[in-house]
Design an enzyme around this catalytic site. Structure first.
Site, mmCIF file in Angstrom:
data_model
loop_
_atom_site.group_PDB
_atom_site.id
_atom_site.type_symbol
_atom_site.label_atom_id
_atom_site.label_comp_id
_atom_site.label_asym_id
_atom_site.label_seq_id
_atom_site.Cartn_x
_atom_site.Cartn_y
_atom_site.Cartn_z
ATOM 1 N N LYS A 83 0.859 -1.197 0.000
ATOM 2 C CA LYS A 83 0.000 0.000 0.000
ATOM 3 C C LYS A 83 0.890 1.240 0.000
ATOM 4 O O LYS A 83 1.904 1.271 0.726
ATOM 5 C CB LYS A 83 -0.891 -0.030 1.253
ATOM 6 C CG LYS A 83 -1.932 1.082 1.314
ATOM 7 C CD LYS A 83 -2.802 0.927 2.560
ATOM 8 C CE LYS A 83 -3.906 1.953 2.630
ATOM 9 N NZ LYS A 83 -4.762 1.804 3.834
ATOM 10 N N SER A 158 -9.729 1.719 2.840
ATOM 11 C CA SER A 158 -8.887 2.507 1.971
ATOM 12 C C SER A 158 -7.811 1.683 1.244
ATOM 13 O O SER A 158 -7.203 2.177 0.293
ATOM 14 C CB SER A 158 -8.191 3.600 2.784
ATOM 15 O OG SER A 158 -7.308 3.024 3.734
ATOM 16 N N SER A 182 -9.777 -0.501 7.138
ATOM 17 C CA SER A 182 -9.271 -0.358 5.768
ATOM 18 C C SER A 182 -8.580 -1.571 5.167
ATOM 19 O O SER A 182 -8.350 -1.607 3.961
ATOM 20 C CB SER A 182 -8.333 0.840 5.674
ATOM 21 O OG SER A 182 -9.100 2.003 5.588
HETATM 22 N N1 GLN Z 1 -13.423 4.375 6.954
HETATM 23 C C1 GLN Z 1 -12.384 4.683 7.878
HETATM 24 C C2 GLN Z 1 -12.001 6.135 7.745
HETATM 25 O O1 GLN Z 1 -12.216 6.696 6.710
HETATM 26 C C3 GLN Z 1 -11.249 3.735 7.640
HETATM 27 C C4 GLN Z 1 -9.887 4.279 7.548
HETATM 28 C C5 GLN Z 1 -8.782 3.288 7.661
HETATM 29 O O2 GLN Z 1 -8.923 2.197 8.227
HETATM 30 N N2 GLN Z 1 -7.609 3.678 7.183
HETATM 31 O O3 GLN Z 1 -11.478 6.712 8.670
#
Ligand code: GLN
Length: 498
Positions: A83, A158, A182
């Site tokens: 990532k 994400s 995410s």
């Molecule tokens: N949906 C969560 C957010 O937008 C997840 C983010 C994550 O796990 N990086 O904060």
């Protein structure tokens, strides 16, 4: 043989037994990546010449009996995608943001160092929501990521690029990061396995900080066993991360093999009412698949126990207060002076800071910085931030109590079986409902895994990737691998019978 379509464990066997070479793996994988360019899964793809050279060295080392672990380690010749919020030395790192569009990492994250020491081939850096903020992989400066398994849909986020790369056979496995779901969410939407480790199990050194008290890097893979192999390699104490645990790393792969072979008879699985509630609007496809998977586990001897997590409904609000506050502090360093994009339209120092940040950050990131700054300011700090910290303790306590009577907890990973690319973005409830089943785990620092359960449904119109989530007490990832591998095995069996 199409080596890029194999699971990580299969590929390892194939390379170790000499049925395939690392050079073949690299060539086939890069070819597949270039053929799938319109999915927008990668931000940076590894340089062909460099990767082929590394593969040639690995192939040569296999026959020469070399003891150099970077050439003969357990992942020698295995392509892994990373990532793009995780540092790889001398490779661009963007975090999906214009702010870091020209940044090249001067060092390796600890997880990357460990992959390199195991012989992995780092095939490329995957697309993500800007600074990992989002649930759909739609906020990247480098464009929206597509779902390779579901036409017209996003892969969730994400870590959507990593999940999609795994699902589309563009790597053997990948790393994602999970601050509030995410890793798990995109795993669910692409039919792959994603694990969020216990807070402190995996080093955060060299990972772009979003909300430091919750961020964890996790493996994303085609099978449960693969995820276990990868976690074993990246986990363990790191002096560069003060929050990293000194606990020994168990043989996670054995837990997965054991779950597939011996099942989970007698294991108590908690079913929290709040995670199956009507208000989550779990769609019929997701609900059907999850219920059928739980049924299979029950038939295999698991004991399903209804329970309640009393403060579950406060998790999303609590998470967004704490995550925004930590993000506003972490992202202060990106000001065009210390780090990041520098505006060319500034007439004085104040304007330089203002314009660099205004130009460098996208809407979602700005929204969170503004909210976080407000929440940490005088008056609001006690009213919101401190209160959120107290609720966080209550949420952690609920889990602790639940684990007095059950071994693991089951929940949907995502209330939806499909996130349409062109849906109504003005409705925040889709993303909030997804947060509701994911973020409590991060607030409590617990490990959780998402396992594909979509194969439970025979009707091809309903067969869509859906994940079932298991949650365990801190540092009990082994239980997750055991339960997840058991389910994977049951579903594989019922699929081959169909
Ligand atoms: N949906 C969560 C957010 O937008 C997840 C983010 C994550 O796990 N990086 O904060």
């Amino acid at each position: 043989m199409k080596l890029n379509t194999l699971s990580l464990a299969e590929l390892k066997n194939c390379l170790e037994s000499g049925q395939g070479t690392a050079v073949e793996v690299v060539n086939q994988t890069l070819e597949a990546i270039h053929a799938a360019a319109d999915g927008n899964y990668f931000i940076t793809v590894g340089d062909t010449e460099t990767l082929v050279k590394q593969a040639e060295q690995i192939d040569a080392a296999r026959t020469s009996g070399s003891t150099d672990s970077t050439l003969t380690g357990p992942l020698a010749g295995v392509p892994i995608a990373i990532k793009d919020n995780i540092c790889v030395r001398d490779i661009p790192l963007t975090a999906g943001s214009r702010m870091l569009a020209k940044f090249v990492s001067p060092y390796d994250a600890t997880v990357v160092e460990r992959l390199k020491n195991a012989g992995a081939i780092l095939i490329g850096k995957t697309n993500l929501d800007e600074f990992a903020m989002g649930s759909f992989s739609e906020t990247s400066f480098f464009g929206v990521v597509k779902n390779p398994r579901v036409a017209g849909a996003t892969p969730g986020g994400s870590s959507g690029g990593s999940a999609a790369a795994v699902a589309a056979d563009l790597c053997a496995a990948a790393l994602g990061s999970d601050t509030g779901g995410s890793v798990r969410m995109p795993a669910s939407h692409t039919g792959t396995v994603g694990l969020k480790p216990t807070y402190g199990r995996v080093s955060r050194s060299g990972v772009i900080a979003f909300a430091s008290s919750m961020d964890q890097v996790g493996p994303m893979a085609k099978t449960v066993e693969d995820a276990a192999i990868l976690l074993e390699i990246i986990a363990g104490h790191d002096p560069k991360d003060a929050t990293s645990s000194t606990l020994a790393v168990p043989k996670f792969r054995d837990f997965a093999l054991n779950g597939a072979k011996n099942g989970i008879e007698g294991m108590k699985i908690g079913i929290p009412a709040e995670y199956f509630d009507e208000s989550l609007k779990i769609d019929p496809i997701a609900r059907t698949q999850i219920e059928l998977a739980l049924e299979q586990l029950k038939n295999a001897g698991a004991i399903l126990v209804d329970l309640s997590l009393a403060h579950a409904d406060f998790a999303a609000a609590t998470y967004h207060v704490i995550a925004a506050a930590e993000a506003s502090s972490n992202l202060a360093r990106f000001d065009g002076v210390r780090f990041g994009h520098r505006s060319e339209h500034a007439n004085n120092l104040t304007e330089l800071y203002e314009r660099s940040r205004a130009e460098g950050f996208g809407e979602e990131v700005k929204r969170r910085i503004l909210l976080g700054t407000l929440l940490l300011s005088e008056g609001y700090y006690a009213k919101y931030f401190q209160k959120a910290q107290k609720v966080r303790t209550l949420i952690a306590r609920d889990f602790h109590q639940a684990f007095q009577s059950v071994d693991i907890i089951a929940a949907p990973t995502s209330p939806c079986s499909k996130f349409l690319l062109n849906r109504d973005h003005s409705d925040p409830s889709t993303s909030l409902n997804a947060d509701r089943v994911n973020v409590a785990v991060n607030l409590a620092g617990l490990p959780a895994i998402s396992v594909p359960c979509g194969d439970s449904v025979k009707d091809p119109n309903l067969a869509r990737p859906v994940g079932l989530q298991f949650i365990a007490p801190a540092f009990e990832e082994g239980r997750l691998f055991q339960a997840a591998a058991c389910l994977e095995n049951l579903l594989n069996k019922s699929r081959s019978k169909a």
